[in-house]
Design a protein around this motif. Structure first.
Motif, PDB file in Angstrom:
ATOM      1  N   PHE A  87       0.644  -1.133   0.080  1.00  0.00           N
ATOM      2  CA  PHE A  87       0.024  -0.075   0.096  1.00  0.00           C
ATOM      3  C   PHE A  87       0.861   1.260  -0.079  1.00  0.00           C
ATOM      4  N   ALA A  88       1.864   1.335   0.827  1.00  0.00           N
ATOM      5  CA  ALA A  88       2.765   2.257   1.121  1.00  0.00           C
ATOM      6  C   ALA A  88       3.561   2.605  -0.537  1.00  0.00           C
ATOM      7  N   GLN A  89       4.099   1.444  -1.062  1.00  0.00           N
ATOM      8  CA  GLN A  89       4.565   1.615  -2.234  1.00  0.00           C
ATOM      9  C   GLN A  89       3.807   2.235  -3.637  1.00  0.00           C
ATOM     10  N   CYS A  90       2.404   1.559  -3.156  1.00  0.00           N
ATOM     11  CA  CYS A  90       1.328   2.161  -4.127  1.00  0.00           C
ATOM     12  C   CYS A  90       1.166   3.626  -4.302  1.00  0.00           C
ATOM     13  N   ARG A  91       1.138   4.281  -2.906  1.00  0.00           N
ATOM     14  CA  ARG A  91       0.916   5.513  -2.851  1.00  0.00           C
ATOM     15  C   ARG A  91       2.334   6.399  -3.397  1.00  0.00           C
ATOM     16  N   LYS A  92       3.342   5.846  -3.514  1.00  0.00           N
ATOM     17  CA  LYS A  92       4.655   6.353  -3.979  1.00  0.00           C
ATOM     18  C   LYS A  92       4.470   6.445  -5.583  1.00  0.00           C
ATOM     19  N   VAL A  93       3.961   5.325  -5.939  1.00  0.00           N
ATOM     20  CA  VAL A  93       3.625   5.207  -7.543  1.00  0.00           C
ATOM     21  C   VAL A  93       2.565   6.330  -7.932  1.00  0.00           C
TER      22      VAL A  93
END
Length: 294
Positions: A87-93
């Motif tokens: 989820f945290a990585q998707c927010r960065k994307v």
């Protein structure tokens, strides 16, 4: 048109549909990140929106709905740690592709989308909500649509009565009466979807219904003669359920000038993230095309 993305829907879909054998160099699953990045990149490349934002859910521990009803969504298992990481990585994307991403510990993504929709309407825009969550149908006004981008299915404002037997603006009361097992909202015992729609076709609103319980016997629904008496003891419970199903329009948004304005992609940040998760060239080339066409 303003596009509002219910990000969690697409992350969960990728989590369950992309094999978890897809891992990063540190052997952590990145299947949800890959599926979400693919969805978001395809959307940006095909639609090229100038007004767009994404809303993410956080933990429910501090949600105002849990303060109203502690059992709210208590039937759901907590998200696995591997999914939280993604989820945290998707927010960065999302940020790296030039889209504002919003979240709150007290408000859910639905409330953020409702608040963003209000800002869009202040600017004279209709909204397209990228989701498949029926709770969000209550936000639709004339010219709006809910769009499940992956399947291609769209539900316009005027389609809601045919699908649910009530208008879009009645969906709050509909869900309060019928309940929602997915969110652990009890509703009125013995009232299912068909009965809820019949009641709201007759009385128009939950308040009007409870002001006229003696007239429920005139509703064209099975068991109408005793239904008013059955509903009476649950007035407070149904009103509480309405507080759970009603989407708010006062959620906190990121503190910058135009949260809905799409920005130029940050390819450096995006490629650094793709390095970390071990993605190849396909998504990178697509991101370059998105940046070139901005």
């Amino acid at each position: 048109m303003t596009y509002l993305i219910d990000a969690s829907i697409f992350i969960f879909r990728a989590w369950f549909s992309v094999p978890d054998s897809m891992t990063c160099p540190n052997d952590h699953p990145v299947n949800a990140v890959y599926g979400y990045a693919q969805f978001l990149s395809d959307f940006l490349e095909s639609v090229q929106p100038d007004s767009v934002a994404a809303a993410f859910d956080e933990s429910l521990e501090k949600s105002f709905r849990c303060e109203i009803y502690p059992a709210y969504k208590a039937n759901r298992d907590p998200a696995p740690e591997e999914l939280k990481r993604q989820f945290a990585q998707c927010r960065k994307v999302t940020r790296s592709l030039g889209i504002s991403e919003c979240s709150s510990s007290r408000f859910e993504a639905d409330d953020l989308i409702g608040t963003l929709a209000g800002k869009a309407r202040e600017a004279g825009r209709c909204v397209s909500i990228l989701s498949r969550d029926k709770d969000l149908l209550q936000l639709l006004q004339a010219g709006d649509v809910m769009w499940d981008y992956v399947s291609g299915k769209q539900i316009a404002h005027d389609d809601v009565p045919e699908l649910f037997g009530v208008r879009a603006d009645q969906m709050v009361d509909y869900l309060a009466l019928a309940g929602d097992s997915v969110d652990n909202i009890p509703g009125a015992p013995g009232v299912g979807a068909k009965t809820a729609s019949a009641l709201l076709q007759h009385f128009d609103s939950l308040d009007e219904l409870y002001e006229n319980l003696d007239s429920v016997e005139n509703v064209n629904v099975r068991g109408a003669a005793k239904l008013g008496a059955k509903l009476k003891p649950y007035h407070d419970q149904v009103r509480m359920c309405r507080e759970l199903t009603r989407i708010r329009f006062d959620a906190p948004l990121p503190d910058h000038d135009d949260v809905l304005a799409r920005q130029v992609p940050n390819l450096s940040a995006l490629n650094a993230l793709y390095d970390d998760v071990g993605f190849g060239q396909s998504l990178r080339r697509q991101a370059q095309r998105i940046a070139d066409s901005y």
